[in-house]
Write a protein that holds these residues in place. Sequence first.
Motif, PDB file in Angstrom:
ATOM      1  N   GLU A  28       3.542   3.981 -16.939  1.00  0.00           N
ATOM      2  CA  GLU A  28       2.219   4.540 -16.678  1.00  0.00           C
ATOM      3  C   GLU A  28       2.362   5.879 -15.951  1.00  0.00           C
ATOM      4  O   GLU A  28       3.097   5.987 -14.975  1.00  0.00           O
ATOM      5  N   SER A  30       0.865   8.507 -13.530  1.00  0.00           N
ATOM      6  CA  SER A  30      -0.118   8.406 -12.458  1.00  0.00           C
ATOM      7  C   SER A  30       0.124   9.496 -11.418  1.00  0.00           C
ATOM      8  O   SER A  30       1.217  10.038 -11.312  1.00  0.00           O
ATOM      9  N   SER A  35      -4.691   6.789 -13.190  1.00  0.00           N
ATOM     10  CA  SER A  35      -3.768   6.695 -14.312  1.00  0.00           C
ATOM     11  C   SER A  35      -4.192   7.685 -15.385  1.00  0.00           C
ATOM     12  O   SER A  35      -5.361   7.762 -15.751  1.00  0.00           O
TER      13      SER A  35
END
Length: 177
Positions: A28, A30, A35
């Motif tokens: 992910e 971020s 996100s």
Amino acid sequence: MEQFRSFDQLRTNQLIIIRNGFFRPSFELSDGQFSYGKLSYGNIWKTTMILESAQKTWVIKRKAFFSRTLLIKDTYDIELGEVTPEILTRKVKLSMNNGFDAIYAYKKLFTRTFSLTSDQYGDILSVKTAMWGFKKPFEVSVDLDKLKTIPDMPLLVLLGVNLILIKQAQAAAAAGS
């Protein structure tokens, strides 16, 4: 796709990649609070990569079974570009169908930073591998001035992370044999 924040709303140039899961990991993108995208695998053999952001979803596949070239496609299976590793160098050429060309490369011999540079835009981003980071294996630096002019910046960031993961898997396979 509604779980991701738009990349246009990015206010910092330092991002992190968070690893989720162990056996079927996803990564992910971020800034610590929001996100911006996700890299996941479409099957257990990791031959299909899915890159998601707030605006688009891309699918990365090998051109052929023994080919080094990766094809970038959208969800409707329309080819958007390709990624080709150069022979006998550590450079990887990115060629998009919209005319954007760039090179992913390690600028120095003993470095952990994988950079994306273009003749037109200069240095665009860099992905640094953390030394002992399992949960946060990568740190990403993005040039915010080029954010508005370069299309599909989440694709470029997540593709760079994917290329590093492919190189790490190849190195682990070579060390194990």
